[in-house]
Design a protein around this motif. Structure first.
Motif, PDB file in Angstrom:
ATOM      1  N   THR A 128       0.865  -1.178   0.000  1.00 55.18           N
ATOM      2  CA  THR A 128       0.000   0.000   0.000  1.00 55.18           C
ATOM      3  C   THR A 128       0.902   1.227   0.000  1.00 55.18           C
ATOM      4  O   THR A 128       1.660   1.428   0.959  1.00 55.18           O
ATOM      5  CB  THR A 128      -0.897   0.015   1.253  1.00 55.18           C
ATOM      6  OG1 THR A 128      -1.463  -1.281   1.424  1.00 55.18           O
ATOM      7  CG2 THR A 128      -2.007   1.053   1.127  1.00 55.18           C
ATOM      8  N   ALA A 129       0.860   2.001  -1.066  1.00 53.53           N
ATOM      9  CA  ALA A 129       1.820   3.111  -1.172  1.00 53.53           C
ATOM     10  C   ALA A 129       1.221   4.301  -1.896  1.00 53.53           C
ATOM     11  O   ALA A 129       0.505   4.156  -2.890  1.00 53.53           O
ATOM     12  CB  ALA A 129       3.086   2.655  -1.899  1.00 53.53           C
ATOM     13  N   CYS A 173      -5.248   2.401   8.528  1.00 55.59           N
ATOM     14  CA  CYS A 173      -4.315   1.266   8.520  1.00 55.59           C
ATOM     15  C   CYS A 173      -4.233   0.577   9.869  1.00 55.59           C
ATOM     16  O   CYS A 173      -3.236  -0.048  10.200  1.00 55.59           O
ATOM     17  CB  CYS A 173      -2.931   1.727   8.086  1.00 55.59           C
ATOM     18  SG  CYS A 173      -2.817   1.887   6.313  1.00 55.59           S
ATOM     19  N   VAL A 174      -5.295   0.713  10.665  1.00 55.80           N
ATOM     20  CA  VAL A 174      -5.268   0.145  12.000  1.00 55.80           C
ATOM     21  C   VAL A 174      -6.011  -1.195  11.992  1.00 55.80           C
ATOM     22  O   VAL A 174      -7.043  -1.338  11.333  1.00 55.80           O
ATOM     23  CB  VAL A 174      -5.913   1.138  12.996  1.00 55.80           C
ATOM     24  CG1 VAL A 174      -6.040   0.528  14.382  1.00 55.80           C
ATOM     25  CG2 VAL A 174      -5.104   2.423  13.039  1.00 55.80           C
ATOM     26  N   SER A 180      -4.230  -5.245   9.852  1.00 55.18           N
ATOM     27  CA  SER A 180      -4.332  -3.978   9.126  1.00 55.18           C
ATOM     28  C   SER A 180      -4.507  -4.246   7.636  1.00 55.18           C
ATOM     29  O   SER A 180      -3.880  -5.137   7.084  1.00 55.18           O
ATOM     30  CB  SER A 180      -3.065  -3.162   9.355  1.00 55.18           C
ATOM     31  OG  SER A 180      -2.913  -2.218   8.322  1.00 55.18           O
ATOM     32  N   PRO A 181      -5.395  -3.499   7.008  1.00 56.46           N
ATOM     33  CA  PRO A 181      -5.581  -3.687   5.561  1.00 56.46           C
ATOM     34  C   PRO A 181      -4.415  -3.129   4.740  1.00 56.46           C
ATOM     35  O   PRO A 181      -4.405  -3.272   3.520  1.00 56.46           O
ATOM     36  CB  PRO A 181      -6.874  -2.919   5.282  1.00 56.46           C
ATOM     37  CG  PRO A 181      -6.941  -1.887   6.357  1.00 56.46           C
ATOM     38  CD  PRO A 181      -6.264  -2.476   7.565  1.00 56.46           C
ATOM     39  N   CYS A 182      -3.449  -2.487   5.399  1.00 61.59           N
ATOM     40  CA  CYS A 182      -2.334  -1.901   4.660  1.00 61.59           C
ATOM     41  C   CYS A 182      -1.169  -2.875   4.636  1.00 61.59           C
ATOM     42  O   CYS A 182      -0.880  -3.514   5.643  1.00 61.59           O
ATOM     43  CB  CYS A 182      -1.901  -0.592   5.308  1.00 61.59           C
ATOM     44  SG  CYS A 182      -3.214   0.616   5.251  1.00 61.59           S
ATOM     45  N   ALA A 229       5.511   2.658   6.423  1.00 61.52           N
ATOM     46  CA  ALA A 229       4.310   3.479   6.238  1.00 61.52           C
ATOM     47  C   ALA A 229       4.458   4.193   4.891  1.00 61.52           C
ATOM     48  O   ALA A 229       4.781   5.372   4.828  1.00 61.52           O
ATOM     49  CB  ALA A 229       4.154   4.476   7.385  1.00 61.52           C
ATOM     50  N   TRP A 230       4.254   3.416   3.845  1.00 65.37           N
ATOM     51  CA  TRP A 230       4.417   3.973   2.490  1.00 65.37           C
ATOM     52  C   TRP A 230       3.178   4.749   2.060  1.00 65.37           C
ATOM     53  O   TRP A 230       3.207   5.445   1.050  1.00 65.37           O
ATOM     54  CB  TRP A 230       4.649   2.849   1.470  1.00 65.37           C
ATOM     55  CG  TRP A 230       5.672   1.821   1.810  1.00 65.37           C
ATOM     56  CD1 TRP A 230       5.474   0.474   1.890  1.00 65.37           C
ATOM     57  CD2 TRP A 230       7.078   2.019   2.071  1.00 65.37           C
ATOM     58  NE1 TRP A 230       6.655  -0.167   2.188  1.00 65.37           N
ATOM     59  CE2 TRP A 230       7.649   0.749   2.310  1.00 65.37           C
ATOM     60  CE3 TRP A 230       7.901   3.152   2.142  1.00 65.37           C
ATOM     61  CZ2 TRP A 230       9.006   0.570   2.595  1.00 65.37           C
ATOM     62  CZ3 TRP A 230       9.245   2.977   2.437  1.00 65.37           C
ATOM     63  CH2 TRP A 230       9.787   1.706   2.653  1.00 65.37           C
ATOM     64  N   TYR A 231       2.083   4.561   2.797  1.00 59.45           N
ATOM     65  CA  TYR A 231       0.788   5.145   2.441  1.00 59.45           C
ATOM     66  C   TYR A 231       0.639   6.525   3.084  1.00 59.45           C
ATOM     67  O   TYR A 231       1.395   6.911   3.967  1.00 59.45           O
ATOM     68  CB  TYR A 231      -0.339   4.229   2.935  1.00 59.45           C
ATOM     69  CG  TYR A 231      -0.059   3.714   4.343  1.00 59.45           C
ATOM     70  CD1 TYR A 231      -0.340   4.499   5.451  1.00 59.45           C
ATOM     71  CD2 TYR A 231       0.536   2.461   4.545  1.00 59.45           C
ATOM     72  CE1 TYR A 231      -0.044   4.057   6.731  1.00 59.45           C
ATOM     73  CE2 TYR A 231       0.836   2.015   5.823  1.00 59.45           C
ATOM     74  CZ  TYR A 231       0.544   2.815   6.909  1.00 59.45           C
ATOM     75  OH  TYR A 231       0.840   2.391   8.178  1.00 59.45           O
TER      76      TYR A 231
END
Ligand code: MTE
Ligand code: MO
Length: 534
Positions: free
Chosen positions: A186-187, A430-431, A438-440, A445-447
């Motif tokens: 996820t980015a 993203c929790v 997390s769905p990320c 933490a690229w998102y």
């Protein structure tokens, strides 16, 4: 040589990119470029023009328009365009193919900055409406045309990996998909020019480049294979590189239309770096504008390194020689306008960024009709104080992002030009929830983080004339102030946002301090002027 043959344009057309002997026209001359294509780094660009005039391509790809290139081309002269096909010494306009003719349809909600090549940003209210930007609303940054590859042929698309010693290994997309495990990351991608317009408007100094506001950033879930897996398979010694003793220092990426950029080998092989060769975006095939059928995704780095329509990877002891690596995407001091490009490093990891994407003014709170007494059982003295001053309800939302996988830990908001501060609420995109992970996905933490804020602007804030006031013509400000008549009394304040990442990096206060003539990395506090007629 006047004795050389004359060719009708119809004849030249038969010598297109797929023919054994591709020809191009430059001015009124015809060239056979068969031998040039394999020998020239921009060979793919030249091939794109095969069967017709090369000039419209060179108008886009300006670095090729130099004497050196014309001299090489002159060796391949085979004749002239027939007089019958010339108007004022050049091929007639209708004979010239539009390089952008095959570009895809685009979503009408995108805000177009240039049409050819396509450059368009996502409008604020759509930008942060969702955590993952829908594919058709994802900002588009193209330097040239969109290479067309038919859906049915996409699995035959070829990627060549070239090692430092010249060893080559070729993969079809089908092979990449079947030989290597797939990964999801996820980015966010952010253009180095995001918010460039804010930089020039706030500082009062022009910059060179597309006038993006806050929408040259978007966030998606990417799926593909790990670059490091493919490099190892192609014969690259990843463990030697991990120990720092490899001669290979850079991974150069090239796209089908000859765009190129590179990243340091360190990022490419970092087991937590998540660099992908991606074929899917938000669980769908990459759209044509975003690199179909294959692109690099370099999370945490400036999006210029995430090369689209990827067909060549070169391992090297030096950076990509493209202008997008050696020039363009670098920053200099605010006083430096004649620069030595080699003196500054290419932008790779991004600094902290944040922006307000929506802003709405609501009702006046605590207006004169409210009771004069505050209810407070503990402290009776409160009741004798004057009533709280009226406040203008305000709600805002936006995004915050930092490079290098550093997560955003806090978003600060000011409603009075930076004199006092409060915190926005970070959305828990993203929790982990209810025992679900997390769905990320990814190691950093690229998102981006989305934030929301609801509060009240005190009446007495509406007076300040702030030095860097934020422009009333900023689209966010214009929407917020739409109800206020142009004529008559009005007083204004500046609301602003800034973010902090987990290394406690934060954003500069003013664009004047980080102004650079290319307008890169405009990350100063985002200021929006809001007004009242009370
Ligand atoms: N890759 C190719 N082949 N051609 C390009 O013009 N533009 C780069 C990068 N990769 C570009 C490219 C730049 S400057 C940016 S900001 C991102 O792609 C934009 O990616 P997007 O259009 O998917 O948002
Ligand atoms: Mo970009």
């Amino acid at each position: 040589d006047p004795d050389l043959p004359r060719f009708r344009i119809a004849e030249v057309r038969k010598h297109g990119a797929d023919s054994e002997h591709p020809w191009v026209i430059h001015g009124n001359k015809v060239y056979d470029i068969t031998d040039w294509v394999p020998a020239h780094p921009g060979g793919q660009v030249i091939l794109r023009a095969a069967g017709g005039p090369i000039d419209p391509y060179w108008d886009i790809f300006t670095i090729h328009k130099n004497q050196y290139v014309y001299e090489i081309l002159s060796q391949y002269l085979i004749g002239y365009v027939d007089q019958a096909d010339l108007v004022n010494g050049k091929p007639a306009q209708e004979q010239i193919e539009d390089p952008f003719e095959n570009d895809p349809e685009r979503h009408p909600s995108l805000i177009t900055r240039t049409d050819k090549p396509r450059n368009a940003e996502t409008p604020g209210e759509l930008l942060t409406a969702q955590f993952l930007t829908p594919n058709e609303l994802f900002y588009v940054r193209n330097h040239m045309w969109v290479p067309t590859i038919q859906d049915s042929k996409s699995d035959d698309h070829r990627l060549t990996v070239e090692l430092l010693d010249g060893t080559m290994r070729e993969y079809t997309l089908r092979e990449l998909k079947t030989r290597f495990p797939s990964r999801k990351v996820t980015a966010a991608l952010q253009c180095s020019g995001n918010r460039r317009k804010h930089m020039s408007d706030d500082s009062g100094r022009q910059t060179n480049g597309l006038p993006w506001t806050s929408g040259a950033i978007s966030n998606a879930s990417w799926e593909g294979v790990l670059l490091s897996h493919v490099l190892a398979d192609a014969g690259f010694d990843v463990s030697e590189a991990m120990s720092g003793s490899s001669e290979t220092q850079h991974v150069q990426f090239t796209g089908l239309e000859a765009y190129g950029a590179s990243i340091p080998i360190k990022k490419a092989i970092d087991p937590q770096g998540d660099v992908l060769l991606a074929y899917s975006m938000n669980d769908k095939p990459l759209p044509p504008d975003h690199g179909f059928p294959l692109r690099a995704i370099v999370p945490g780095h400036v999006a210029a390194r995430s090369v689209k329509w990827l067909n060549h990877i070169t391992l090297s002891d030096e950076e990509s020689t493209s202008q997008w690596q050696r020039k363009d995407y670098k920053c200099f001091g605010p006083n430096q306008t004649k620069v030595d490009w080699d003196a500054a490093p290419a932008i790779q990891e991004l600094p902290v960024q944040s922006a307000i994407t929506t802003l709405k003014l609501g009702e006046w709170l605590n207006s004169k009709t409210e009771p004069n007494v505050l209810k407070n059982d503990q402290d009776q003295t409160v009741s004798s104080q004057s009533p709280p001053p009226p406040q203008q309800e305000i709600s805002m939302s936006g995004y915050a992002f930092s490079g290098g996988g550093r997560s955003i830990i806090r978003v600060d908001v000011s409603l009075d030009g930076g004199n006092s501060w409060t915190q926005a609420c970070l959305l828990p995109d993203c929790v982990s929830k209810n025992g679900m992970p997390s769905p990320c996905q990814g190691h950093g933490a690229w998102y981006w983080k989305r934030w929301v804020f609801k509060g009240g602007v005190p009446l007495d804030a509406f007076k300040h004339k702030h030095k860097h006031g934020g422009r009333p013509d900023d689209p966010v400000a214009a929407a917020a102030n739409a109800k206020i008549p142009d004529s008559g009394q009005k007083r204004c304040t500046t609301v602003l946002v800034k973010a902090t990442d987990d290394a406690y990096n934060t954003q500069p206060e003013s664009h004047a301090a980080t102004w650079n003539f290319r307008g890169n990395l405009a990350t100063a506090w985002h200021r929006v002027q809001v007004c009242t007629d009370c």
